[in-house]
Design an enzyme around this catalytic site. Structure first.
Site, PDB file in Angstrom:
ATOM      1  N   GLN A   1      -3.776   5.096   1.374  1.00  0.00           N
ATOM      2  CA  GLN A   1      -4.978   4.549   2.025  1.00  0.00           C
ATOM      3  C   GLN A   1      -4.931   4.835   3.527  1.00  0.00           C
ATOM      4  O   GLN A   1      -5.860   4.520   4.242  1.00  0.00           O
ATOM      5  CB  GLN A   1      -5.040   3.041   1.806  1.00  0.00           C
ATOM      6  CG  GLN A   1      -5.160   2.649   0.353  1.00  0.00           C
ATOM      7  CD  GLN A   1      -4.889   1.162   0.161  1.00  0.00           C
ATOM      8  OE1 GLN A   1      -5.762   0.337   0.296  1.00  0.00           O
ATOM      9  NE2 GLN A   1      -3.652   0.830  -0.147  1.00  0.00           N
TER      10      GLN A   1
ATOM     11  N   ASP B   1      -3.264   8.219   8.895  1.00  0.00           N
ATOM     12  CA  ASP B   1      -2.440   8.585  10.061  1.00  0.00           C
ATOM     13  C   ASP B   1      -1.722   9.923   9.943  1.00  0.00           C
ATOM     14  O   ASP B   1      -1.161  10.431  10.917  1.00  0.00           O
ATOM     15  CB  ASP B   1      -1.426   7.472  10.374  1.00  0.00           C
ATOM     16  CG  ASP B   1      -0.525   7.106   9.194  1.00  0.00           C
ATOM     17  OD1 ASP B   1      -0.245   7.977   8.341  1.00  0.00           O
ATOM     18  OD2 ASP B   1      -0.074   5.939   9.139  1.00  0.00           O
TER      19      ASP B   1
ATOM     20  N   HIS C   1      -8.849   7.369   2.029  1.00  0.00           N
ATOM     21  CA  HIS C   1      -9.730   6.944   3.131  1.00  0.00           C
ATOM     22  C   HIS C   1      -9.877   8.012   4.198  1.00  0.00           C
ATOM     23  O   HIS C   1     -10.313   7.714   5.307  1.00  0.00           O
ATOM     24  CB  HIS C   1      -9.209   5.623   3.732  1.00  0.00           C
ATOM     25  CG  HIS C   1      -9.297   4.465   2.773  1.00  0.00           C
ATOM     26  ND1 HIS C   1      -8.552   3.307   2.900  1.00  0.00           N
ATOM     27  CD2 HIS C   1     -10.044   4.307   1.645  1.00  0.00           C
ATOM     28  CE1 HIS C   1      -8.849   2.481   1.896  1.00  0.00           C
ATOM     29  NE2 HIS C   1      -9.732   3.071   1.130  1.00  0.00           N
TER      30      HIS C   1
ATOM     31  N   SER D   1      -1.781  -4.602   1.084  1.00  0.00           N
ATOM     32  CA  SER D   1      -2.155  -5.962   0.693  1.00  0.00           C
ATOM     33  C   SER D   1      -2.951  -5.918  -0.618  1.00  0.00           C
ATOM     34  O   SER D   1      -3.177  -6.956  -1.230  1.00  0.00           O
ATOM     35  CB  SER D   1      -2.989  -6.620   1.790  1.00  0.00           C
ATOM     36  OG  SER D   1      -4.129  -5.835   2.073  1.00  0.00           O
TER      37      SER D   1
ATOM     38  N   ASN E   1       7.220  -4.498  -0.611  1.00  0.00           N
ATOM     39  CA  ASN E   1       6.460  -5.205   0.418  1.00  0.00           C
ATOM     40  C   ASN E   1       7.272  -6.438   0.811  1.00  0.00           C
ATOM     41  O   ASN E   1       7.678  -7.195  -0.067  1.00  0.00           O
ATOM     42  CB  ASN E   1       5.087  -5.627  -0.164  1.00  0.00           C
ATOM     43  CG  ASN E   1       4.110  -6.073   0.901  1.00  0.00           C
ATOM     44  OD1 ASN E   1       4.476  -6.761   1.848  1.00  0.00           O
ATOM     45  ND2 ASN E   1       2.850  -5.694   0.733  1.00  0.00           N
ATOM     46  N   PRO E   2       7.501  -6.645   2.109  1.00  0.00           N
ATOM     47  CA  PRO E   2       8.297  -7.824   2.495  1.00  0.00           C
ATOM     48  C   PRO E   2       7.578  -9.134   2.190  1.00  0.00           C
ATOM     49  O   PRO E   2       8.212 -10.186   2.069  1.00  0.00           O
ATOM     50  CB  PRO E   2       8.509  -7.651   4.002  1.00  0.00           C
ATOM     51  CG  PRO E   2       7.521  -6.637   4.457  1.00  0.00           C
ATOM     52  CD  PRO E   2       7.156  -5.809   3.259  1.00  0.00           C
TER      53      PRO E   2
HETATM   54  P1  OAD Z   1      -3.109  -4.266   5.176  1.00  0.00           P
HETATM   55  O1  OAD Z   1      -2.964  -4.479   6.659  1.00  0.00           O
HETATM   56  O2  OAD Z   1      -4.169  -5.003   4.443  1.00  0.00           O
HETATM   57  O3  OAD Z   1      -1.750  -4.632   4.449  1.00  0.00           O
HETATM   58  C1  OAD Z   1      -0.517  -4.160   4.909  1.00  0.00           C
HETATM   59  C2  OAD Z   1       0.552  -4.640   3.973  1.00  0.00           C
HETATM   60  O4  OAD Z   1       1.772  -4.073   4.415  1.00  0.00           O
HETATM   61  C3  OAD Z   1       0.742  -6.159   3.921  1.00  0.00           C
HETATM   62  O5  OAD Z   1       0.792  -6.584   2.564  1.00  0.00           O
HETATM   63  C4  OAD Z   1       2.108  -6.375   4.592  1.00  0.00           C
HETATM   64  O6  OAD Z   1       2.852  -7.457   4.031  1.00  0.00           O
HETATM   65  C5  OAD Z   1       2.790  -5.047   4.296  1.00  0.00           C
HETATM   66  N1  OAD Z   1       3.857  -4.659   5.234  1.00  0.00           N
HETATM   67  C6  OAD Z   1       4.008  -4.996   6.532  1.00  0.00           C
HETATM   68  N2  OAD Z   1       5.101  -4.422   7.047  1.00  0.00           N
HETATM   69  C7  OAD Z   1       5.668  -3.697   6.055  1.00  0.00           C
HETATM   70  C8  OAD Z   1       6.827  -2.870   5.953  1.00  0.00           C
HETATM   71  N3  OAD Z   1       7.631  -2.653   6.989  1.00  0.00           N
HETATM   72  N4  OAD Z   1       7.088  -2.294   4.748  1.00  0.00           N
HETATM   73  C9  OAD Z   1       6.278  -2.495   3.679  1.00  0.00           C
HETATM   74  N5  OAD Z   1       5.185  -3.261   3.723  1.00  0.00           N
HETATM   75  C10 OAD Z   1       4.873  -3.857   4.884  1.00  0.00           C
HETATM   76  O7  OAD Z   1      -3.242  -2.688   4.958  1.00  0.00           O
HETATM   77  P2  OAD Z   1      -3.765  -1.875   3.705  1.00  0.00           P
HETATM   78  O8  OAD Z   1      -3.431  -2.580   2.433  1.00  0.00           O
HETATM   79  O9  OAD Z   1      -3.339  -0.476   3.892  1.00  0.00           O
HETATM   80  O10 OAD Z   1      -9.484   0.770   4.817  1.00  0.00           O
HETATM   81  O11 OAD Z   1      -5.318  -1.956   3.937  1.00  0.00           O
HETATM   82  C11 OAD Z   1      -6.129  -1.242   3.055  1.00  0.00           C
HETATM   83  C12 OAD Z   1      -7.348  -0.773   3.747  1.00  0.00           C
HETATM   84  O12 OAD Z   1      -7.974  -1.856   4.447  1.00  0.00           O
HETATM   85  C13 OAD Z   1      -7.136   0.248   4.840  1.00  0.00           C
HETATM   86  O13 OAD Z   1      -6.935   1.546   4.355  1.00  0.00           O
HETATM   87  C14 OAD Z   1      -8.436   0.140   5.586  1.00  0.00           C
HETATM   88  C15 OAD Z   1      -8.654  -1.350   5.581  1.00  0.00           C
HETATM   89  O14 OAD Z   1      -9.952  -1.748   5.434  1.00  0.00           O
HETATM   90  C16 OAD Z   1     -10.322   1.587   5.463  1.00  0.00           C
HETATM   91  O15 OAD Z   1     -10.206   1.872   6.631  1.00  0.00           O
HETATM   92  C17 OAD Z   1     -11.400   2.148   4.579  1.00  0.00           C
END
Ligand code: OAD
Length: 247
Positions: free
Chosen positions: A102, A105, A120, A191, A215-216
């Site tokens: 998703q 970068d 995305h 998430s 995921n932590p």
């Molecule tokens: P989120 O910011 O919603 O979630 C990030 C997740 O990463 C959370 O569940 C954290 O607990 C976890 N996390 C944090 N640090 C971590 C680490 N060191 N190792 C592993 N996990 C870790 O980001 P996304 O799920 O990517 O869409 O969000 C999905 C989409 O929401 C994005 O692509 C974007 C946004 O709307 C668009 O831009 C279309």
């Protein structure tokens, strides 16, 4: 216990030949890239969800491009972390491996992943609003803001899926086919709140795949995952890889 979760994840992967990894912002967190829902979500006082939209771009393309210029500047100085590197090495470990992200970068490619399904889009690609021509552009800063198409002279926009837009159908179809075929889906740093990306996990489960979550924090996937490795991906993925290499 993380050791036990790592061992269980490695056992599942050892027995699999068709594997998919689905990543989100968390996989890049240890590279210094802010996650979406952890970042406060504001840019120049506006929620990002109001800046990254077709309406905002139609109203003021320069403002939206300044937002992406700021993100491109930040990302230009960022390097892949050990989690990205392990996922890149898995393209050689498994008979069938598909990486779906998703993230926009480009860090999976920087780590060496050769085929990345970017649900995305990419911050390093632009698309012409006129003739729809796509091109890579890694210039930081851009030569001109907003950039213009040198074929039809229309304004170009980031080749990113904005809030309210649909995902690229070909990429989503390839990702869906991969999750239907896979034996194990590894979900890393998401998430799992944003659809249809999160729906891929449900599709995989419905098709009989086993799900490993890295995921932590607890996510929306807790009920679906056979194993949840509760550690940062830059730590957890190298441990899983080490366990796999030990046989
Ligand atoms: P989120 O910011 O919603 O979630 C990030 C997740 O990463 C959370 O569940 C954290 O607990 C976890 N996390 C944090 N640090 C971590 C680490 N060191 N190792 C592993 N996990 C870790 O980001 P996304 O799920 O990517 O869409 O969000 C999905 C989409 O929401 C994005 O692509 C974007 C946004 O709307 C668009 O831009 C279309």
């Amino acid at each position: 216990m993380i050791e036990e979760q790592v061992a269980r994840a490695a056992d599942m992967l050892r027995a699999a030949s068709q594997v998919v990894a689905l990543t989100g912002a968390g996989v890049s967190a240890e590279s210094g890239v802010a996650t979406f829902r952890g970042a406060g979500g504001l840019w120049e006082g506006s929620p990002v969800s109001e800046v990254a939209t077709p309406d905002a771009f139609a109203a003021d393309p320069v403002r939206v491009w300044r937002f992406y210029e700021a993100r491109r500047r930040q990302l230009a100085g960022v390097r892949p972390n050990p989690g990205h590197l392990v996922l890149a090495s898995w393209q050689d470990r498994f008979a069938g491996f598909t990486l779906v992200t998703q993230n926009v970068d480009g860090l999976h490619q920087a780590a060496g992943s050769s085929h990345v399904l970017e649900l995305h889009g990419s911050i390093w690609r632009v698309i012409c609003t006129g003739c729809r021509r796509r091109r890579d552009d890694r210039c930081v800063p851009l030569a001109r803001v907003p950039p213009h198409c040198d074929q039809c002279a229309a304004i170009e926009r980031p080749d990113i899926v904005w809030f309210g837009e649909i995902l690229p159908a070909d990429v989503l179809a390839e990702a869906t086919a991969a999750v239907w075929r896979c034996e194990v889906l590894v979900v890393v740093g998401t998430s799992a709140l944003v659809y249809p990306a999160a729906g891929l996990v449900h599709e995989a489960a419905a098709a009989g795949a086993r799900i490993i979550e890295v995921n932590p924090e607890q996510s929306a996937l807790a009920a679906l995952a056979a194993v949840a490795v509760r550690a940062p991906s830059g730590v957890a993925l190298p441990q899983i890889e080490a366990a796999l290499s030990e046989g």
